[in-house]
Write a protein that holds these residues in place. Structure first.
Motif, PDB file in Angstrom:
ATOM      1  N   UNK A 158      -0.151   1.638   6.743  1.00 40.40           N
ATOM      2  CA  UNK A 158      -0.240   0.634   5.674  1.00 40.40           C
ATOM      3  C   UNK A 158      -1.089   1.149   4.518  1.00 40.40           C
ATOM      4  N   UNK A 159      -2.234   1.761   4.851  1.00 34.25           N
ATOM      5  CA  UNK A 159      -3.136   2.286   3.812  1.00 34.25           C
ATOM      6  C   UNK A 159      -2.499   3.455   3.075  1.00 34.25           C
ATOM      7  N   UNK A 160      -1.911   4.391   3.832  1.00 34.47           N
ATOM      8  CA  UNK A 160      -1.363   5.606   3.215  1.00 34.47           C
ATOM      9  C   UNK A 160      -0.152   5.308   2.341  1.00 34.47           C
ATOM     10  N   UNK A 161       0.704   4.357   2.760  1.00 41.36           N
ATOM     11  CA  UNK A 161       1.863   4.009   1.921  1.00 41.36           C
ATOM     12  C   UNK A 161       1.421   3.233   0.683  1.00 41.36           C
ATOM     13  N   UNK A 162       0.386   2.407   0.847  1.00 41.45           N
ATOM     14  CA  UNK A 162      -0.118   1.624  -0.293  1.00 41.45           C
ATOM     15  C   UNK A 162      -0.775   2.522  -1.339  1.00 41.45           C
ATOM     16  N   UNK A 163      -1.552   3.515  -0.872  1.00 39.71           N
ATOM     17  CA  UNK A 163      -2.296   4.386  -1.781  1.00 39.71           C
ATOM     18  C   UNK A 163      -1.533   5.662  -2.139  1.00 39.71           C
ATOM     19  N   UNK A 225      10.384  -0.189  15.333  1.00 38.30           N
ATOM     20  CA  UNK A 225       9.979   1.129  14.842  1.00 38.30           C
ATOM     21  C   UNK A 225      10.799   1.567  13.635  1.00 38.30           C
ATOM     22  N   UNK A 226      12.098   1.362  13.723  1.00 37.38           N
ATOM     23  CA  UNK A 226      12.987   1.877  12.669  1.00 37.38           C
ATOM     24  C   UNK A 226      13.150   0.892  11.520  1.00 37.38           C
ATOM     25  N   UNK A 227      13.276  -0.396  11.840  1.00 39.32           N
ATOM     26  CA  UNK A 227      13.758  -1.341  10.837  1.00 39.32           C
ATOM     27  C   UNK A 227      12.760  -2.359  10.299  1.00 39.32           C
ATOM     28  N   UNK A 228      11.629  -2.591  10.992  1.00 41.04           N
ATOM     29  CA  UNK A 228      10.771  -3.699  10.569  1.00 41.04           C
ATOM     30  C   UNK A 228      10.254  -3.543   9.148  1.00 41.04           C
ATOM     31  N   UNK A 229       9.697  -2.368   8.827  1.00 43.72           N
ATOM     32  CA  UNK A 229       9.118  -2.165   7.497  1.00 43.72           C
ATOM     33  C   UNK A 229      10.170  -2.322   6.400  1.00 43.72           C
ATOM     34  N   UNK A 230      11.387  -1.854   6.670  1.00 37.72           N
ATOM     35  CA  UNK A 230      12.440  -1.921   5.656  1.00 37.72           C
ATOM     36  C   UNK A 230      13.087  -3.311   5.599  1.00 37.72           C
ATOM     37  N   UNK A 231      13.227  -3.973   6.764  1.00 37.47           N
ATOM     38  CA  UNK A 231      13.753  -5.341   6.752  1.00 37.47           C
ATOM     39  C   UNK A 231      12.765  -6.310   6.102  1.00 37.47           C
ATOM     40  N   UNK A 239       6.829  -6.700   0.706  1.00 38.82           N
ATOM     41  CA  UNK A 239       6.799  -5.261   0.398  1.00 38.82           C
ATOM     42  C   UNK A 239       6.645  -4.443   1.674  1.00 38.82           C
ATOM     43  N   UNK A 240       6.914  -3.156   1.583  1.00 37.01           N
ATOM     44  CA  UNK A 240       6.948  -2.290   2.762  1.00 37.01           C
ATOM     45  C   UNK A 240       5.582  -2.220   3.446  1.00 37.01           C
ATOM     46  N   UNK A 241       4.501  -2.130   2.658  1.00 34.79           N
ATOM     47  CA  UNK A 241       3.168  -2.040   3.258  1.00 34.79           C
ATOM     48  C   UNK A 241       2.825  -3.302   4.042  1.00 34.79           C
ATOM     49  N   UNK A 242       3.286  -4.461   3.587  1.00 27.97           N
ATOM     50  CA  UNK A 242       3.077  -5.698   4.333  1.00 27.97           C
ATOM     51  C   UNK A 242       3.892  -5.694   5.623  1.00 27.97           C
TER      52      UNK A 242
END
Length: 380
Positions: A158-163, A225-231, A239-242
């Motif tokens: 979450x931190x690395x994708x946000x920053x 693992x595969x779909x949660x961040x993108x769904x 947003x993806x980080x959320x």
């Protein structure tokens, strides 16, 4: 040395081992999760791979794990384990190179490394001590370490994708992985370099009970693992980080569940029943395209995620005592996990290509069906 001094010395020895097993499990699971969950995101946003094909990135890692698990891993050698940790660090560094071919090579290298690391660590955690009760405790600590690693990895993602510091994260992880090399270099003792394959082991009833117990664990995590961040972005309008923070909630609940059963020695039949009910309820809630229902569903799914893997591992640890047999059994059990991890995202991807709603509905059907199987499984 008096009996009390001997007991105290043994206690100090096992305290170090317990702590190190916890730390190494944490590090390895964090790296494993980051590779499996960040690689689809990297594939989508860096290399513009279509949404319905993202399951292929995870499948590439998992197929490599399976190949390695049933080849070099069966040798059960310290040298191979240490080399696998080294290659894992190299794969993390290669992920930083902005080249599609090197991206796929790094995923293959990571998979080949994990194919040795994961079953070997599970075997060592349940075999390193001379006393069975200590090994049982080590196995529970190992599972807690896996949960902690999953939690830590989600925070870092979450931190690395946000920053925008994913490259820095991968380099740091490659350096932290050196602790694994240090611990297993000194604490891993292999008695034989001979391959062992046994039909008696492969067709053991308890092995397949452990595999079936794992199904309601495998299917939700394969999907998440595969779909949660993108769904989170395309279906729940977050947003993806959320989306990674929702995953974090799922893993925190899983960790608390594992700590609870470690602390209070929960009845195993109750663990099985709770897992069935909560998996069905949590899966159904994901169909509703609302972030609140998503959060509740994720929390409900997190509890069986915390209960079922330790339950499966305990079934194996009680049945198999020989280290070489146990390593083979852990490999077969992990093979079963990874086959599910490969198949489920690909099946869901086919239906997501039609509609995101149909993809989620497919997950619900698979998850509920696997949970109902728990009704027919006898642990003893």
């Amino acid at each position: 040395m008096t009996h009390l001094e001997v007991k105290k010395a043994m206690g100090n020895k096992y305290t170090f081992i317990l702590t190190s097993v916890l730390i190494t499990a944490l590090i390895s699971r964090a790296i494993n999760n980051i590779i499996l969950t960040l690689s689809p995101v990297i594939a989508k946003f860096e290399y513009h791979i279509p949404l319905e094909d993202l399951g292929l990135t995870e499948s590439l890692v998992l197929v490599s794990i399976i190949i390695s698990m049933f080849s070099v891993n069966l040798i059960y050698s310290k040298k191979i384990l240490i080399l696998s940790f080294l290659f894992l660090s190299i794969s993390l560094i290669l992920l930083n190179i902005n080249n599609l071919n090197i991206f796929f090579i790094s995923l293959i290298l990571a998979g080949l490394s994990f194919g040795v690391i994961i079953p070997s660590m599970t075997t060592i955690a349940s075999s390193i001590a001379n006393e069975q009760n200590v090994n049982t405790k080590l196995l529970k600590i190992y599972n807690i370490g896996l949960s902690l690693g999953a939690v830590v990895s989600t925070i870092l993602e979450a931190i690395s994708t946000r920053l925008g510091v994913i490259s820095l994260l991968l380099i740091i992880l490659s350096m932290i992985n050196i602790y694994n090399i240090y611990f297993y270099y000194y604490k891993f003792y292999s008695s034989s370099n001979n391959l062992i394959l046994s039909l008696k082991v492969l067709f053991n009833r308890k092995l397949w009970i452990a595999n079936l117990i794992s199904l309601p664990y495998d299917i939700p995590i394969a999907f998440i693992n595969v779909y949660l961040a993108l769904l989170a972005k395309y279906y729940y309008h977050l947003n993806v980080s959320l989306g990674f923070l929702y995953f974090f909630t799922y893993l925190i609940v899983s960790f608390l569940s594992r700590y609870f059963i470690y602390k209070y020695n929960t009845n195993e039949e109750n663990m099985k029943l709770y897992s069935m009910v909560l998996t069905i309820g949590g899966s159904m809630l994901l169909m509703i395209g609302n972030p609140i229902y998503l959060l509740i569903g994720i929390i409900l799914l997190g509890i069986p995620h915390g209960l079922l893997l330790p339950l499966s591992n305990l079934v194996i640890a009680r049945e198999f005592k020989d280290v070489k047999e146990k390593n083979l059994v852990n490999s077969v059990n992990l093979f079963f996990h990874y086959i599910i991890f490969i198949i489920v995202p690909l099946i869901i991807g086919l239906f997501i290509n039609i509609s995101i709603f149909y993809g989620i509905l497919t997950f619900i059907i698979l998850s509920v069906s696997s949970s109902l199987l728990l009704l027919f499984i006898k642990l003893n």
